[in-house]
Design a protein around this motif. Structure first.
Motif, PDB file in Angstrom:
ATOM      1  N   ALA A 125       0.852  -1.198   0.000  1.00  0.00           N
ATOM      2  CA  ALA A 125       0.000   0.000   0.000  1.00  0.00           C
ATOM      3  C   ALA A 125       0.881   1.238   0.000  1.00  0.00           C
ATOM      4  CB  ALA A 125      -0.901   0.017   1.241  1.00  0.00           C
ATOM      5  N   PHE A 126       0.315   2.350  -0.412  1.00  0.00           N
ATOM      6  CA  PHE A 126       0.977   3.660  -0.396  1.00  0.00           C
ATOM      7  C   PHE A 126       2.225   3.707  -1.278  1.00  0.00           C
ATOM      8  CE2 PHE A 126      -1.496   3.577   3.540  1.00  0.00           C
ATOM      9  CZ  PHE A 126      -2.167   4.780   3.466  1.00  0.00           C
ATOM     10  N   ASN A 127       2.365   2.747  -2.195  1.00  0.00           N
ATOM     11  CA  ASN A 127       3.494   2.767  -3.133  1.00  0.00           C
ATOM     12  C   ASN A 127       3.109   3.450  -4.439  1.00  0.00           C
ATOM     13  OD1 ASN A 127       1.725   0.470  -3.753  1.00  0.00           O
ATOM     14  ND2 ASN A 127       3.185   0.053  -5.395  1.00  0.00           N
ATOM     15  N   GLN A 128       1.808   3.796  -4.584  1.00  0.00           N
ATOM     16  CA  GLN A 128       1.324   4.103  -5.934  1.00  0.00           C
ATOM     17  C   GLN A 128       1.584   5.523  -6.398  1.00  0.00           C
ATOM     18  OE1 GLN A 128      -2.277   2.941  -4.334  1.00  0.00           O
ATOM     19  NE2 GLN A 128      -1.163   1.085  -3.864  1.00  0.00           N
ATOM     20  N   LEU A 129       1.609   6.457  -5.494  1.00  0.00           N
ATOM     21  CA  LEU A 129       1.715   7.842  -5.943  1.00  0.00           C
ATOM     22  C   LEU A 129       2.987   8.493  -5.437  1.00  0.00           C
ATOM     23  CD1 LEU A 129      -1.926   9.113  -5.333  1.00  0.00           C
ATOM     24  CD2 LEU A 129      -0.809   8.767  -7.539  1.00  0.00           C
ATOM     25  N   PRO A 130       3.588   9.391  -6.239  1.00  0.00           N
ATOM     26  CA  PRO A 130       4.663  10.212  -5.684  1.00  0.00           C
ATOM     27  C   PRO A 130       4.110  10.945  -4.466  1.00  0.00           C
ATOM     28  CG  PRO A 130       4.412  10.588  -8.045  1.00  0.00           C
ATOM     29  CD  PRO A 130       3.249   9.743  -7.616  1.00  0.00           C
ATOM     30  N   GLY A 142     -14.217  14.961  -1.799  1.00  0.00           N
ATOM     31  CA  GLY A 142     -13.531  13.786  -2.327  1.00  0.00           C
ATOM     32  C   GLY A 142     -12.451  13.279  -1.398  1.00  0.00           C
ATOM     33  N   LYS A 143     -12.079  12.043  -1.610  1.00  0.00           N
ATOM     34  CA  LYS A 143     -10.953  11.454  -0.865  1.00  0.00           C
ATOM     35  C   LYS A 143     -10.040  10.754  -1.861  1.00  0.00           C
ATOM     36  CE  LYS A 143     -13.222  10.740   3.533  1.00  0.00           C
ATOM     37  NZ  LYS A 143     -13.636   9.818   4.567  1.00  0.00           N
ATOM     38  N   GLN A 192      -2.097   6.030 -10.836  1.00  0.00           N
ATOM     39  CA  GLN A 192      -3.363   6.697 -11.148  1.00  0.00           C
ATOM     40  C   GLN A 192      -3.770   7.500  -9.920  1.00  0.00           C
ATOM     41  OE1 GLN A 192      -4.788   6.331 -14.225  1.00  0.00           O
ATOM     42  NE2 GLN A 192      -2.966   5.104 -14.657  1.00  0.00           N
ATOM     43  N   ASP A 193      -3.902   8.789 -10.087  1.00  0.00           N
ATOM     44  CA  ASP A 193      -4.316   9.622  -8.954  1.00  0.00           C
ATOM     45  C   ASP A 193      -5.835   9.746  -9.008  1.00  0.00           C
ATOM     46  OD1 ASP A 193      -4.487  11.304  -6.832  1.00  0.00           O
ATOM     47  OD2 ASP A 193      -3.399  12.974  -7.745  1.00  0.00           O
ATOM     48  N   LEU A 194      -6.505   8.883  -8.267  1.00  0.00           N
ATOM     49  CA  LEU A 194      -7.964   8.811  -8.336  1.00  0.00           C
ATOM     50  C   LEU A 194      -8.581   9.407  -7.078  1.00  0.00           C
ATOM     51  CD1 LEU A 194      -8.295   5.124  -9.621  1.00  0.00           C
ATOM     52  CD2 LEU A 194      -8.152   7.224 -10.963  1.00  0.00           C
ATOM     53  N   ILE A 195      -9.671  10.123  -7.272  1.00  0.00           N
ATOM     54  CA  ILE A 195     -10.403  10.730  -6.156  1.00  0.00           C
ATOM     55  C   ILE A 195     -11.799  10.110  -6.124  1.00  0.00           C
ATOM     56  CG2 ILE A 195     -11.244  12.883  -5.110  1.00  0.00           C
ATOM     57  CD1 ILE A 195      -8.182  12.871  -5.444  1.00  0.00           C
ATOM     58  N   LYS A 196     -12.195   9.685  -4.931  1.00  0.00           N
ATOM     59  CA  LYS A 196     -13.519   9.073  -4.796  1.00  0.00           C
ATOM     60  C   LYS A 196     -14.447  10.062  -4.102  1.00  0.00           C
ATOM     61  CE  LYS A 196     -15.576   4.842  -2.969  1.00  0.00           C
ATOM     62  NZ  LYS A 196     -15.323   3.642  -2.184  1.00  0.00           N
TER      63      LYS A 196
END
Ligand SMILES: NC(=O)c1ccc[n+]([C@@H]2O[C@H](COP(=O)([O-])OP(=O)(O)OC[C@H]3O[C@@H](n4cnc5c(N)ncnc54)[C@H](OP(=O)(O)O)[C@@H]3O)[C@@H](O)[C@H]2O)c1
Length: 200
Positions: A125-130, A142-143, A192-196
């Motif tokens: 986890a937490f490896n996905q985004l700079p 959003g989150k 992918q910087d996704l906001i829910k």
């Protein structure tokens, strides 16, 4: 649950800042001992506590916020990690190809790292985004999505709960070798910087 972060670089400091903001206590350590961590912890806020590596490793859930090549050094501190959840934030994909070939031998980095913490339940986890993107502002309502994968469903659920407490929208994608493959560097969901947005 108690929490620890090993590493005070980009990832360690950014994650510790999320703990500070959420008011959740976390132990923070690096290679240089608690005196070196104290000013960093002080800057981040009262819930971030500078510790020695051994003390920080007493936590129930521990982020290994260290480079991929140093993961095994932290893993070697304890012979048996039974009872611990280790969160692997590392990406091996940016290492020189010959280093990747030697270290991974065709396997996923988290599969390799899981063997370096025998007895632990490893969660990717937490490896996905700079880290700059991870901590950038989110539109109102959003989150930011973080993907979570593990071969241990109970550990995945606990880390998803923590991610929620830290202000993220966690999405569990299943086992490391299945859904987890999608969040390993260079695959479909990673970066992918996704906001829910919550449904009304
Ligand atoms: N940077 C990002 O935006 C980003 C985003 C997602 C994923 N990642 C991945 O996350 C990992 C860490 O990246 P980073 O940018 O945070 O690295 P970094 O800035 O180089 O920081 C590494 C930290 O690990 C600590 N460390 C190394 N070996 C250790 C050991 N044996 N025991 C205790 N602490 C140890 C270092 O301690 P000292 O300070 O004492 O040297 C340092 O604080 C990498 O695999 C990277 O690919 C990074």
């Amino acid at each position: 649950m108690t929490y620890g972060i090993i590493g005070t670089g980009n990832v360690g400091k950014t994650l510790a800042a999320f703990f500070a903001k959420a008011g959740v206590e976390v132990a923070l350590a690096n290679t240089r001992g608690p005196e070196a961590v104290k000013p960093i912890a002080k800057e981040l806020g009262g819930n971030v506590v500078a510790k020695s590596l051994d003390e920080a490793l007493k936590a129930d859930i521990i982020f290994f916020a260290v480079p991929f090549l140093n993961f095994k050094d932290v893993g070697s501190v304890k012979p048996d990690w039974t009872g611990k959840i280790v969160i692997d934030v590392t990406n091996a994909a940016f290492l020189p190809q010959e280093v990747q070939d030697k270290e991974l031998r065709g396997r996923l980095s988290s599969e390799v790292n899981a063997e370096r913490v025998p007895g632990a339940k490893l969660v990717k986890a937490f490896n996905q985004l700079p880290m700059k993107a991870l901590s950038s502002p989110v539109p109102a309502g959003g989150k930011r999505v973080v993907f979570i994968s593990s071969d241990h469903e109970d550990a995945s659920v606990k880390v998803a709960k923590l991610a929620g407490e830290l202000g993220f929208a966690p999405i569990e994608v299943g086992k490391i070798g299945e859904g987890g493959r999608l969040v390993q560097a260079r695959n479909a969901l990673v970066f992918q910087d996704l906001i829910k947005f919550a449904k009304d």
